[in-house]
Design an enzyme around this catalytic site. Structure first.
Site, PDB file in Angstrom:
ATOM      1  N   LYS A 294       0.885  -1.101  -0.138  1.00 56.57           N
ATOM      2  CA  LYS A 294       0.014   0.051   0.099  1.00 56.57           C
ATOM      3  C   LYS A 294       0.905   1.229  -0.084  1.00 56.57           C
ATOM      4  CE  LYS A 294      -1.064   0.005   5.061  1.00 56.57           C
ATOM      5  NZ  LYS A 294      -2.251   0.200   5.836  1.00 56.57           N
TER       6      LYS A 294
ATOM      7  N   THR B  11       9.355  -3.386   8.945  1.00 52.45           N
ATOM      8  CA  THR B  11      10.620  -3.981   8.866  1.00 52.45           C
ATOM      9  C   THR B  11      11.749  -2.781   8.902  1.00 52.45           C
ATOM     10  OG1 THR B  11      10.139  -6.058   7.698  1.00 52.45           O
ATOM     11  CG2 THR B  11      12.398  -5.250   7.683  1.00 52.45           C
TER      12      THR B  11
ATOM     13  N   GLN C 248      15.229  -2.182  15.145  1.00 52.09           N
ATOM     14  CA  GLN C 248      16.206  -1.487  15.480  1.00 52.09           C
ATOM     15  C   GLN C 248      17.157  -2.969  15.846  1.00 52.09           C
ATOM     16  OE1 GLN C 248      16.097   1.539  18.386  1.00 52.09           O
ATOM     17  NE2 GLN C 248      15.012   2.985  17.059  1.00 52.09           N
TER      18      GLN C 248
ATOM     19  N   GLU D  87      20.135  -8.934  24.628  1.00 52.88           N
ATOM     20  CA  GLU D  87      19.077  -8.091  24.546  1.00 52.88           C
ATOM     21  C   GLU D  87      18.341  -8.765  25.694  1.00 52.88           C
ATOM     22  OE1 GLU D  87      16.879  -7.288  21.111  1.00 52.88           O
ATOM     23  OE2 GLU D  87      18.558  -6.187  20.266  1.00 52.88           O
TER      24      GLU D  87
ATOM     25  N   HIS E 196       6.813  -2.548  24.004  1.00 52.58           N
ATOM     26  CA  HIS E 196       8.221  -2.348  24.190  1.00 52.58           C
ATOM     27  C   HIS E 196       8.183  -1.347  25.167  1.00 52.58           C
ATOM     28  CE1 HIS E 196      12.346  -1.659  23.164  1.00 52.58           C
ATOM     29  NE2 HIS E 196      12.199  -2.351  22.248  1.00 52.58           N
TER      30      HIS E 196
ATOM     31  N   ARG F 168      10.262  -8.458  27.684  1.00 52.90           N
ATOM     32  CA  ARG F 168       9.619  -7.035  27.449  1.00 52.90           C
ATOM     33  C   ARG F 168       8.510  -7.142  28.185  1.00 52.90           C
ATOM     34  NH1 ARG F 168      10.548  -6.236  21.243  1.00 52.90           N
ATOM     35  NH2 ARG F 168      12.736  -5.999  21.479  1.00 52.90           N
TER      36      ARG F 168
ATOM     37  N   HIS G  43       3.982  -2.467  20.199  1.00 48.66           N
ATOM     38  CA  HIS G  43       5.074  -2.650  19.433  1.00 48.66           C
ATOM     39  C   HIS G  43       4.909  -4.059  18.438  1.00 48.66           C
ATOM     40  CE1 HIS G  43       9.287  -2.623  18.632  1.00 48.66           C
ATOM     41  NE2 HIS G  43       9.452  -3.688  18.718  1.00 48.66           N
TER      42      HIS G  43
ATOM     43  N   ARG H 258       6.870 -12.308  22.587  1.00 45.12           N
ATOM     44  CA  ARG H 258       7.865 -12.237  21.567  1.00 45.12           C
ATOM     45  C   ARG H 258       9.275 -12.299  22.341  1.00 45.12           C
ATOM     46  NH1 ARG H 258      10.830  -9.413  18.304  1.00 45.12           N
ATOM     47  NH2 ARG H 258       9.359  -7.493  18.531  1.00 45.12           N
TER      48      ARG H 258
HETATM   49  C1  SIN Z   1      14.705  -3.170  19.599  1.00 43.44           C
HETATM   50  O1  SIN Z   1      15.556  -2.990  19.314  1.00 43.44           O
HETATM   51  O2  SIN Z   1      14.512  -3.020  20.720  1.00 43.44           O
HETATM   52  C2  SIN Z   1      13.498  -3.843  18.745  1.00 43.44           C
HETATM   53  C3  SIN Z   1      13.662  -4.945  18.289  1.00 43.44           C
HETATM   54  C4  SIN Z   1      12.673  -5.936  18.281  1.00 43.44           C
HETATM   55  O3  SIN Z   1      11.691  -5.563  18.291  1.00 43.44           O
HETATM   56  O4  SIN Z   1      12.950  -7.236  18.480  1.00 43.44           O
END
Ligand code: SIN
Length: 536
Positions: free
Chosen positions: A45, A53, A57, A125, A240, A280, A339, A374
């Site tokens: 669209k 995407t 980050q 992370e 997030h 998260r 997020h 996730r």
């Molecule tokens: C982030 O960099 O915190 C986002 C990446 C993600 O959503 O897995």
């Protein structure tokens, strides 16, 4: 169908029509055209490179060493984050095939960050028990992945329809046979395809505060629901924890990688109150509770201890500079933002949905890899693994779904599932967060829905808050007229996905993963099931 413009039929039938131009869709398109010589169309669209995407980050979680123990640890972390609702076979596929897909992407020209020895740099992370997240441009991984895929698509696919909105799926004899699309000037076209792949991304625009771009309106999920496909796990919308508290929308993200590098979360008094490297859902929940307790709109991310910040995170540095913040000295105002849609259209391990001819991959799906929450940096990975699997299945002549992956909950009679049986679950609207009156303009009604969803179905929910949100969404539903513009279609899609999410969130009287019911704070063993939603 709706609309006033005459419908034109696109004559040539495609082997595969991909809806959406993010990592899942473009990975599939390149595989289909390049490896299998299929006639492939991509319809989006916006512009080709304008997918969610591009906003990703942190990176891509993948064990590139091939060490089986390290791969098993990735599997274990994913299952742990998913709070009992991941499908283990789907996660196995994700972690085992991920490294090869990353190497293919590098082969297509994607450039990931490397250390002084030339090895790929990996970050830690939240929820990961070891550093395994590869990244590009510091925290511009999605942009690089998108760049590499767009250039491959431009070299390989048969036809690209940009600024073309997929209105509905064409279904004939119980099979999806193409789509009805609306072009830039409003003209309607039927595009025939032997296979349609939904890779339309998520629905962050359900909420007033989101990291997702304006295009993330749940179009694929809603379209599939209208065509009778089963969806699940919609109640698990991930927030997030560290979006920059700034009026801009989408909210600028302060990547999870910052916490992986030692950034700390502090409350309004400067105190730490949560382990920053928890998944998260845990961090967002703790932050929201603290914000309510302290009656503040944001907390702080203290990244002052990260050395060489600007070199490691150049894009975040320039985002912060735009609002006069220097991460070397300033604490950064943060609040959770919607997020990632963890659920969606149910697929089997090959991406087949419950409607033959319709396939799905990426954020719009429920493959079973995310369960109730996730794991960070598993989303680009999911797209690049499951998009190509669809193509392999089509090439192998697969015609419909099998009882594997998340689809087990639909096709396997022994699988524990709760079928909600439609989104209209007979709720009596209790109260309304918003004035009962629904505004006239499409944009205002979208904003009303977003505010209600954020207040009543956000990080913390209760039965009454959900019921109040249902009342607002029902008002917006009643106000929908014949869609005349893309914005009208998007609003209708948001309403459909909101209804599904609310129905599941009402039915899930427990707290699990990204779904927190303050009135049902515990996990219920009885609800360790997928809630399948189908339109009546
Ligand atoms: C982030 O960099 O915190 C986002 C990446 C993600 O959503 O897995």
């Amino acid at each position: 169908m709706t609309g006033t413009s005459p419908t034109v039929r696109a004559r040539a039938e495609l082997d595969l029509l991909v809806l959406g131009s993010g990592v899942a869709g473009l990975s599939a398109a390149v595989r289909a055209a390049d490896t299998h010589g299929m006639a492939v169309g991509v319809l989006t669209k916006g512009e080709l490179e304008q997918a969610t995407t591009r906003w990703a980050q942190g990176g891509v979680a993948a064990v590139l060493s091939g060490d089986p123990d390290a791969i098993d640890l990735h599997l274990a972390d994913t299952l742990e984050a998913g709070a009992g609702l991941c499908d283990i076979d789907s996660v196995r596929v994700l972690v085992d095939e991920g490294p090869s897909r990353v190497n293919e992407l590098i082969g297509l020209g994607a450039i990931f960050d490397r250390d002084a020895t030339g090895a790929l740099s990996v970050s830690l992370e939240g929820g990961h028990s070891e550093a395994r997240v590869i990244h590009a441009g510091g925290a511009a991984t999605g942009e690089e992945v998108e760049r590499a895929l767009v250039s491959a698509v431009q070299r390989t696919v048969t036809v690209v329809h940009e600024r073309s909105f997929a209105v509905d799926l064409l279904v004939d004899g119980g099979r999806c046979v193409g789509v009805i699309a609306r072009g830039e000037t409003g003209e309607r076209t039927e595009i025939a395809a032997r296979n349609v792949l939904l890779a339309t991304g998520g629905a962050g625009q359900l909420f007033a505060v989101t990291t997702n771009p304006a295009e993330a309106t749940g179009d694929g999920t809603a379209m599939a629901m209208r065509a009778g496909a089963a969806v699940a796990d919609l109640e698990f919308f991930q927030f997030h924890p560290t979006a920059l508290h700034d009026p801009r929308m989408p909210r600028p993200l302060l990547s999870e990688a910052l916490r992986g590098h030692g950034a700390l979360i502090r409350d309004s008094t400067g105190e730490r109150f949560v382990d920053e490297l928890e998944p998260r859902d845990v961090v967002s929940r703790a932050m929201t509770a603290r914000m309510l307790e302290q009656k503040v709109e944001h907390l702080w991310l203290d990244a002052t201890g990260i050395s060489h910040f600007a070199r490691r995170f150049p894009t975040i540095t320039s985002t912060l500079a735009e609002v006069g913040l220097d991460p070397g000295v300033d604490w950064l105002p943060i609040a959770p933002a919607a997020h990632h849609q963890c659920g969606g259209v149910i697929t089997d391990l090959r991406g087949a949905t419950s409607l033959p001819g319709l396939w799905a991959a990426g954020e719009t799906t429920c493959t079973g890899v995310h369960g109730a929450n996730r794991l960070a940096s598993n989303s680009l990975l999911e797209g690049m693994v499951f998009g190509p699997r669809v193509v392999e299945a089509i090439d192998a002549g697969v015609v419909g779904p099998e009882a594997s992956g998340a689809m087990r909950c639909v096709l396997d009679p022994d699988d524990p599932t709760l079928e909600i049986g439609g989104v209209h679950i007979g709720l009596e609207p209790l109260d309304s967060i918003e004035p009962a009156e629904v505004p006239v303009g499409t944009g205002e009604r979208r904003a009303q829905l977003q505010r209600a969803m954020t207040l009543g179905a956000g990080v913390l929910r209760t039965g009454p808050s959900l019921a109040a949100t249902v009342a607002v969404v029902a008002g917006v539903r009643r106000s929908l007229a014949e869609p005349r513009t893309v914005a009208d279609h998007e609003l209708a899609n948001l309403v459909t996905v909101a209804e599904g999410l609310l129905a599941a969130a009402m039915a899930r009287t427990e707290s699990r993963g990204a779904h927190t019911r303050s009135d049902h704070p515990d996990v219920s063993e009885l609800l360790q099931v997928r809630l399948v939603v189908r339109l009546p």
